[in-house]
Design a protein around this motif. Structure first.
Motif, PDB file in Angstrom:
ATOM      1  N   ASP A 453       0.978  -1.519  -0.060  1.00 47.58           N
ATOM      2  CA  ASP A 453       0.190   0.380  -0.097  1.00 47.58           C
ATOM      3  C   ASP A 453       0.655   1.517   0.262  1.00 47.58           C
ATOM      4  O   ASP A 453       0.742   2.167  -0.567  1.00 47.58           O
ATOM      5  N   HIS A 483      -3.983 -10.847   6.344  1.00 47.50           N
ATOM      6  CA  HIS A 483      -5.445  -9.980   5.923  1.00 47.50           C
ATOM      7  C   HIS A 483      -5.151  -7.773   6.786  1.00 47.50           C
ATOM      8  O   HIS A 483      -6.202  -7.442   6.057  1.00 47.50           O
ATOM      9  N   HIS A 484      -4.538  -8.127   7.656  1.00 46.58           N
ATOM     10  CA  HIS A 484      -4.214  -6.294   7.770  1.00 46.58           C
ATOM     11  C   HIS A 484      -4.108  -5.876   6.480  1.00 46.58           C
ATOM     12  O   HIS A 484      -4.375  -4.310   5.732  1.00 46.58           O
ATOM     13  N   ARG A 487      -7.067  -4.960   3.984  1.00 45.93           N
ATOM     14  CA  ARG A 487      -7.579  -4.174   4.713  1.00 45.93           C
ATOM     15  C   ARG A 487      -7.146  -2.583   4.344  1.00 45.93           C
ATOM     16  O   ARG A 487      -7.634  -1.370   3.941  1.00 45.93           O
ATOM     17  N   ARG A 488      -6.079  -2.516   4.166  1.00 46.78           N
ATOM     18  CA  ARG A 488      -5.126  -0.969   3.479  1.00 46.78           C
ATOM     19  C   ARG A 488      -5.787  -1.015   2.827  1.00 46.78           C
ATOM     20  O   ARG A 488      -5.585   0.029   1.959  1.00 46.78           O
ATOM     21  N   GLN A 490      -7.534  -2.571   0.631  1.00 47.18           N
ATOM     22  CA  GLN A 490      -9.201  -1.918   0.479  1.00 47.18           C
ATOM     23  C   GLN A 490      -9.193   0.139   0.456  1.00 47.18           C
ATOM     24  O   GLN A 490     -10.557   0.641   0.580  1.00 47.18           O
ATOM     25  N   ARG A 491      -9.381   0.075   1.878  1.00 42.04           N
ATOM     26  CA  ARG A 491      -9.370   1.469   2.045  1.00 42.04           C
ATOM     27  C   ARG A 491      -8.682   2.044   0.723  1.00 42.04           C
ATOM     28  O   ARG A 491      -8.918   3.588   0.633  1.00 42.04           O
ATOM     29  N   ARG A 513     -14.067 -14.119   5.517  1.00 42.88           N
ATOM     30  CA  ARG A 513     -14.125 -12.439   6.437  1.00 42.88           C
ATOM     31  C   ARG A 513     -13.266 -11.627   5.449  1.00 42.88           C
ATOM     32  O   ARG A 513     -12.390 -10.386   5.636  1.00 42.88           O
ATOM     33  N   LEU A 514     -12.452 -11.764   4.264  1.00 49.77           N
ATOM     34  CA  LEU A 514     -11.661 -10.864   3.341  1.00 49.77           C
ATOM     35  C   LEU A 514     -12.042 -10.219   2.555  1.00 49.77           C
ATOM     36  O   LEU A 514     -13.464 -10.228   2.281  1.00 49.77           O
ATOM     37  N   PRO A 515     -11.455  -9.051   2.142  1.00 52.27           N
ATOM     38  CA  PRO A 515     -12.281  -7.921   1.527  1.00 52.27           C
ATOM     39  C   PRO A 515     -12.269  -8.090   0.145  1.00 52.27           C
ATOM     40  O   PRO A 515     -11.426  -7.275  -0.933  1.00 52.27           O
TER      41      PRO A 515
END
Length: 601
Positions: A453, A483-484, A487-488, A490-491, A513-515
């Motif tokens: 990211d 997983h973390h 999420r980053r 996705q943001r 549970r994943l995006p």
């Protein structure tokens, strides 16, 4: 007639010169006597107070006198040993050596060397001993002087140095140097006895991923535990060495055959099957084993190791937890592989000269309009047709170069999208998918340790048009770190997709549970969808499962119209394949879009 002496002084009475000479000689004798006395005093001081043990014996080696240092070293009172034969203090195991010592003394009247002696408490210790003969007026040996020092501390230090030089400090196993020594010795012994021996080259599968994700301390724990398990599977006279990193080598001696070597390899693989408890969690790991036999595969130690190493790579290519025997033809193939590795490294030093990007449209099956693109990289190696990712990406992964290649691709795609935006091209409206390797998901294993990211933010502030595709097997387990990161991403606006669904295992509970935005079904899964009812039902079932998870379904590898119609009938709306458009350059893509007369959806 009086005779005048030449030395007589005319001014002195006759004979006065003789008196002066007499007194001079007397003074010289006194000085010599004094010097001898001093030497005797010093000799007594050295005998009584020096750190060197001294024993004086008669010609038959019976003790006449010993100094205090003898008592300190041996524990015997120096008075109690008078009259004892000197052999009392020596180890009985060295009697042949003492016999040779006596013979040399008889010939040369001197001996020096290292011997093993025994203290009064029964403890054995090594000493450095020098023996010299003393002669009488007739030239016969009247005494022997034995001077010695205790070298236990020196031998202990020597043992520690030898330990450090020949054993791996982490696992306590033999190191490469000791392995080479034992291999050379074993080969000489096998040649004399006409025996066979075997080398097993063992490489832990996926160790680097564990080491990078959990840290080197956890990796060291795993190596120590694995080394202990492997060692327990070998016989006492076999050798297990840590060859370096996560590689071990087992040397099997005596009565070795292909069958027995295979059985040992199976035992080693089985020993690694139970989970390891490392860093507060259970970890599973397997190994790949290559087997080379002496003298069948080679009679040279270095070449035998190389054959075992080559066989290990052959085992690894066939799948984790396997073993393979050496094959000389395979060695030639490995030479070709080495040239490919060199070429790939050189290509990645100047990627724009060696790699090209193509784009394949993703089509809305209902309207026929393009809804997205997939960026595909090709390696243009000199003298060869362009290579597909499946032909060079596994090599790039094994060399740790795949992340570098992926980030070059991502950078190229972002710049191209910016050019489309700047020129007002309709292609800027399309999302672009890029495949990435799973190493991106492990922050400690990314290029320059920069998270993905952070890398993207350096290129663009808007990544809402970008889709990153990750293979299914990257998400087979449930580690926290990927997983973390997802999420980053996705943001940041990045859409995430899983690739090759249907070719690899996937943990649907973890996936839920994943995006994840999108899933791509493999071409192999849809090849017979138009002809076989069961294939069509399977595709439809997967599509509905993904829809329930909120994941869009994209099918790749569509090669004909019946397949496209069958997919549409099951509710699948997006597909790509040569039936719609083959991968093409940026220039060809613009021409294709104009010729088709379609506008991006």
């Amino acid at each position: 007639m009086v005779t005048k002496h030449m030395n007589d002084d005319p001014g002195q009475p006759p004979g006065a010169g003789h008196g002066t000479r007499f007194h001079g000689l007397l003074e010289q004798d006194l000085r010599l006597a004094a010097a001898n006395a001093v030497r005797r005093d010093f000799a007594e001081l050295a005998f009584d107070h020096g750190p060197v043990g001294i024993i004086i014996t008669d010609p038959r080696h019976r003790v006449l006198i010993a100094n205090p240092a003898f008592s300190v070293i041996t524990g015997y009172d120096r008075n109690e040993v008078i009259g004892w034969d000197i052999d009392v203090f020596h180890s009985h195991e060295q009697k042949p050596e003492y016999h040779e010592q006596r013979q040399q003394l008889a010939r040369e009247h001197h001996w020096q060397g290292e011997v093993l002696c025994r203290r009064k408490n029964g403890e054995y210790y090594p000493e450095l001993l020098a023996i010299d003969a003393v002669y009488d007026e007739t030239g016969q040996v009247s005494h022997y002087v034995r001077a010695f020092i205790d070298i236990s501390a020196l031998k202990a230090n020597e043992s520690q140095l030898r330990l450090k030089a020949h054993y791996d400090p982490l696992t306590g196993l033999a190191n490469r140097l000791l392995l080479n020594d034992r291999l050379e010795h074993a080969m000489r012994h096998a040649e004399r006895r006409d025996h066979t021996l075997a080398l097993l080259f063992i490489d832990l599968d996926c160790f680097k991923r564990i080491n990078d994700s959990l840290g080197h301390a956890a990796g060291d724990q795993l190596l120590k535990q694995a080394g202990r398990r492997l060692a327990r599977m070998l016989r006492e006279n076999d050798t297990l060495a840590r060859f370096g990193g996560d590689e071990f080598v087992a040397l099997l001696e005596h009565d070795v055959s292909e069958v027995s070597a295979q059985n040992v390899a199976l035992r080693l693989l089985e020993a690694l099957e139970p989970p390891f408890w490392v860093a507060g969690r259970h970890l599973t790991i397997s190994a790949s084993i290559g087997i080379a036999l002496y003298p069948q595969d080679s009679e040279d130690a270095e070449e035998l190791l190389r054959h075992a190493d080559t066989a290990m790579y052959a085992a690894k290519r066939s799948g984790h937890g396997r073993f393979a025997f050496a094959d000389k033809a395979l060695s030639r193939d490995m030479q070709v592989q080495l040239q490919r590795e060199i070429a790939l490294r050189e290509a990645l030093d100047a990627p724009s000269r060696h790699f090209k990007l193509l784009y394949q449209p993703q089509i809305d099956l209902g309207t026929g309009h393009p809804v997205g693109l997939e960026a595909l990289v090709r390696w243009h190696s000199p003298g060869q047709d362009p290579l597909l990712p499946r032909q060079f990406l596994p090599l790039a992964r094994s060399l740790g170069l795949a992340v570098r290649l992926d980030r070059w691709v991502i950078g190229q795609v972002i710049r191209q999208h910016q050019r489309w935006q700047a020129s007002g091209s309709a292609l800027a409206k399309l999302s672009v998918a890029v495949n990435i390797v799973d190493q991106h998901l492990l922050g400690s294993n990314t290029l320059d340790r920069q998270p993905l990211d952070h890398f993207l933010r350096a290129y663009t502030e808007d990544a809402s048009w970008l889709t990153l595709e990750i293979t299914c097997d990257s998400l087979a387990s449930a580690p926290d770190e990927p997983h973390h990161l997802l999420r980053r991403l996705q943001r940041l606006g990045v859409k995430l997709a899983i690739d090759e669904l249907g070719d690899s295992q996937v943990n649907f509970a973890y996936l839920s549970r994943l995006p994840i935005h999108q899933a791509k079904l493999s071409g192999a899964l849809v090849a017979s969808v138009a002809r076989q009812e069961r294939s069509r039902l399977l595709i439809g079932g997967i599509h509905r499962l993904l829809a329930n998870l909120g994941v869009k379904c994209v099918v790749v590898g569509v090669e004909n119209q019946p397949t496209a119609e069958a997919l549409l009938a099951e509710g699948i709306l997006v597909a790509q394949g040569n039936h719609f458009a083959a991968p093409m350059s940026v220039e060809s893509l613009a021409e294709w879009l104009e010729e088709e007369g379609t506008t991006p959806a």
